[in-house]
Design a protein around this motif. Structure first.
Motif, PDB file in Angstrom:
ATOM      1  N   GLY A 108     -26.142 -28.736 -12.744  1.00 21.81           N
ATOM      2  CA  GLY A 108     -24.804 -28.248 -12.466  1.00 21.81           C
ATOM      3  C   GLY A 108     -24.747 -26.741 -12.478  1.00 21.81           C
ATOM      4  O   GLY A 108     -25.049 -26.085 -11.490  1.00 21.81           O
ATOM      5  N   ASN A 109     -24.365 -26.173 -13.612  1.00 20.32           N
ATOM      6  CA  ASN A 109     -24.266 -24.713 -13.671  1.00 20.32           C
ATOM      7  C   ASN A 109     -25.597 -24.039 -13.985  1.00 20.32           C
ATOM      8  O   ASN A 109     -25.734 -22.828 -13.794  1.00 20.32           O
ATOM      9  N   THR A 120     -24.440 -20.461 -12.412  1.00 18.93           N
ATOM     10  CA  THR A 120     -23.096 -20.126 -11.971  1.00 18.93           C
ATOM     11  C   THR A 120     -22.179 -20.207 -13.185  1.00 18.93           C
ATOM     12  O   THR A 120     -22.333 -21.103 -14.023  1.00 18.93           O
ATOM     13  N   PRO A 121     -21.251 -19.281 -13.341  1.00 17.56           N
ATOM     14  CA  PRO A 121     -20.441 -19.263 -14.562  1.00 17.56           C
ATOM     15  C   PRO A 121     -19.424 -20.398 -14.603  1.00 17.56           C
ATOM     16  O   PRO A 121     -18.934 -20.865 -13.570  1.00 17.56           O
ATOM     17  N   ILE A 122     -19.131 -20.848 -15.813  1.00 18.64           N
ATOM     18  CA  ILE A 122     -18.056 -21.804 -16.074  1.00 18.64           C
ATOM     19  C   ILE A 122     -17.046 -21.113 -16.967  1.00 18.64           C
ATOM     20  O   ILE A 122     -17.413 -20.513 -17.983  1.00 18.64           O
ATOM     21  N   PHE A 123     -15.777 -21.227 -16.603  1.00 15.62           N
ATOM     22  CA  PHE A 123     -14.752 -20.518 -17.360  1.00 15.62           C
ATOM     23  C   PHE A 123     -13.880 -21.494 -18.153  1.00 15.62           C
ATOM     24  O   PHE A 123     -14.306 -22.038 -19.165  1.00 15.62           O
ATOM     25  N   ASP A 124     -12.667 -21.749 -17.698  1.00 16.78           N
ATOM     26  CA  ASP A 124     -11.718 -22.519 -18.499  1.00 16.78           C
ATOM     27  C   ASP A 124     -11.811 -24.018 -18.282  1.00 16.78           C
ATOM     28  O   ASP A 124     -11.219 -24.797 -19.029  1.00 16.78           O
ATOM     29  N   PRO A 127     -15.258 -28.225 -13.160  1.00 19.72           N
ATOM     30  CA  PRO A 127     -15.000 -29.132 -12.034  1.00 19.72           C
ATOM     31  C   PRO A 127     -16.170 -30.101 -11.909  1.00 19.72           C
ATOM     32  O   PRO A 127     -17.321 -29.680 -11.769  1.00 19.72           O
ATOM     33  N   VAL A 128     -15.884 -31.392 -11.975  1.00 23.59           N
ATOM     34  CA  VAL A 128     -16.989 -32.356 -12.052  1.00 23.59           C
ATOM     35  C   VAL A 128     -17.851 -32.346 -10.801  1.00 23.59           C
ATOM     36  O   VAL A 128     -19.026 -32.724 -10.846  1.00 23.59           O
ATOM     37  N   TRP A 129     -17.280 -31.894  -9.657  1.00 24.83           N
ATOM     38  CA  TRP A 129     -18.088 -31.859  -8.440  1.00 24.83           C
ATOM     39  C   TRP A 129     -19.232 -30.860  -8.548  1.00 24.83           C
ATOM     40  O   TRP A 129     -20.224 -30.962  -7.816  1.00 24.83           O
ATOM     41  N   LEU A 130     -19.118 -29.893  -9.466  1.00 26.85           N
ATOM     42  CA  LEU A 130     -20.218 -28.953  -9.689  1.00 26.85           C
ATOM     43  C   LEU A 130     -21.485 -29.684 -10.125  1.00 26.85           C
ATOM     44  O   LEU A 130     -22.602 -29.231  -9.872  1.00 26.85           O
ATOM     45  N   PHE A 131     -21.310 -30.846 -10.768  1.00 25.76           N
ATOM     46  CA  PHE A 131     -22.433 -31.663 -11.234  1.00 25.76           C
ATOM     47  C   PHE A 131     -22.684 -32.860 -10.321  1.00 25.76           C
ATOM     48  O   PHE A 131     -23.384 -33.794 -10.706  1.00 25.76           O
ATOM     49  N   PRO A 155     -12.852 -28.379 -20.888  1.00 24.82           N
ATOM     50  CA  PRO A 155     -12.307 -29.585 -20.238  1.00 24.82           C
ATOM     51  C   PRO A 155     -13.001 -29.920 -18.926  1.00 24.82           C
ATOM     52  O   PRO A 155     -13.424 -29.039 -18.170  1.00 24.82           O
ATOM     53  N   LEU A 156     -13.111 -31.230 -18.659  1.00 24.86           N
ATOM     54  CA  LEU A 156     -13.546 -31.706 -17.356  1.00 24.86           C
ATOM     55  C   LEU A 156     -12.347 -31.786 -16.435  1.00 24.86           C
ATOM     56  O   LEU A 156     -11.258 -32.198 -16.845  1.00 24.86           O
ATOM     57  N   TYR A 157     -12.547 -31.427 -15.177  1.00 20.57           N
ATOM     58  CA  TYR A 157     -11.455 -31.456 -14.210  1.00 20.57           C
ATOM     59  C   TYR A 157     -11.825 -32.357 -13.038  1.00 20.57           C
ATOM     60  O   TYR A 157     -12.858 -32.157 -12.391  1.00 20.57           O
TER      61      TYR A 157
END
Length: 291
Positions: A108-109, A120-124, A127-131, A155-157
């Motif tokens: 993913g990230n 790639t950075p993860i913030f707040d 997004p599950v599609w990233l994985f 949180p997962l979105y």
């Protein structure tokens, strides 16, 4: 260029991109060449794109040594991933940069190709599609991919309708949807979200204390063959889910919607001080069982 057929220019050099002295081991035949005992470096004065584009995750993992070298040289500033399994199957592109992260590859990230790390950075939110968790995926693939997300506390979105082959074992993340009409988590062959992970070591608590605190489950629908929220499964137990919020949900199953297989006792309350707000429930059993 012998690979592309385009006209390119080279300039004589005695150093590699990092300032170290050139030698034969650093000649890649594309960026650096050797001719008549002299070394030459390709010039990129007219390069139009500053990002290397990859259509799928498979393409990213097949990145060439020359492309990696161009990233290290700054010819390319980043890698833009335009899809996960198929081109354009994600809502938007992901921008990866070279990283010094020591974290493992999580698909993913963090992506590792040999000794090279892309991040790639993860913030707040995540997004599950990233994985690679996508509405277009078959159920087995979504179940495989979501298990790769192990970044608690963010949180997962979800946004869309997702089918899963098996239950999702709660990994410590709050879960948000876009809204409960558009975001649907389908578990047609299993329970839904199952709280069977042992968090005692992760939160630094004593062995007997296992709890989940201050999580949020908002703005999605969940459909399950079994229990949509299974609070305590088999003999893997925690003591409480507390100070958490279940809001704007649409829950449907023929089984109990919030379930624990062990009834609470005088000293053990599996759920307390939680908020349940604006929830649509449909079941042929109980809304709460053993809770």
């Amino acid at each position: 260029d012998i690979n592309t057929g385009e006209n390119v220019n080279y300039r004589e050099t005695t150093t590699w991109y990092d300032g170290t002295a050139m030698n034969d081991a650093k000649v890649d035949g594309v960026i650096y060449i050797k001719k008549n005992s002299k070394y030459y470096r390709r010039t990129f004065d007219n390069l139009i794109s500053t990002s290397l584009v990859k259509k799928t995750m498979v393409e990213l993992r097949a990145i060439t040594e020359t492309e990696i070298l161009m990233l290290k040289m700054g010819v390319y500033k980043s890698v833009v991933l335009e899809g996960y399994f198929n081109h354009l199957d994600t809502p938007r592109s992901v921008v990866y940069s070279l990283s010094n992260s020591t974290l493992p590859d999580n698909s993913g990230n963090i992506i590792r190709v040999g000794n090279v790390v892309f991040e790639t950075p993860i913030f707040d939110k995540i997004p599950v599609w990233l994985f690679g968790v996508l509405p277009s995926n078959p159920p087995y693939l979504n179940s495989e991919q979501i298990e790769k997300i192990d970044i608690p506390f963010i949180p997962l979105y979800f946004d869309g309708s997702y089918n899963f082959f098996r239950e999702y074992v709660f990994a410590g993340n709050s879960i948000y949807g876009n809204n409960r009409e558009k975001t649907i988590l389908n578990f047609p062959q299993s329970d839904g979200i199952v709280f069977s992970r042992n968090f005692n070591q992760e939160v630094g608590s004593p062995e007997y204390l296992k709890y989940i605190l201050k999580k949020e489950f908002k703005n999605f629908s969940i459909r399950a063959l079994g229990n949509p929220f299974n609070m305590l499964k088999s003999n893997v137990s925690f003591e409480t889910i507390a100070y958490s919020t279940f809001e704007n949900l649409d829950i449907k199953s023929n089984e109990s919607l919030f379930y624990s297989h062990i009834p609470p006792t005088e000293n053990n309350y599996y759920m307390y001080t939680n908020i349940f707000r604006n929830i649509i429930c449909e079941t042929q059993n109980a809304i709460f069982e053993n809770i």
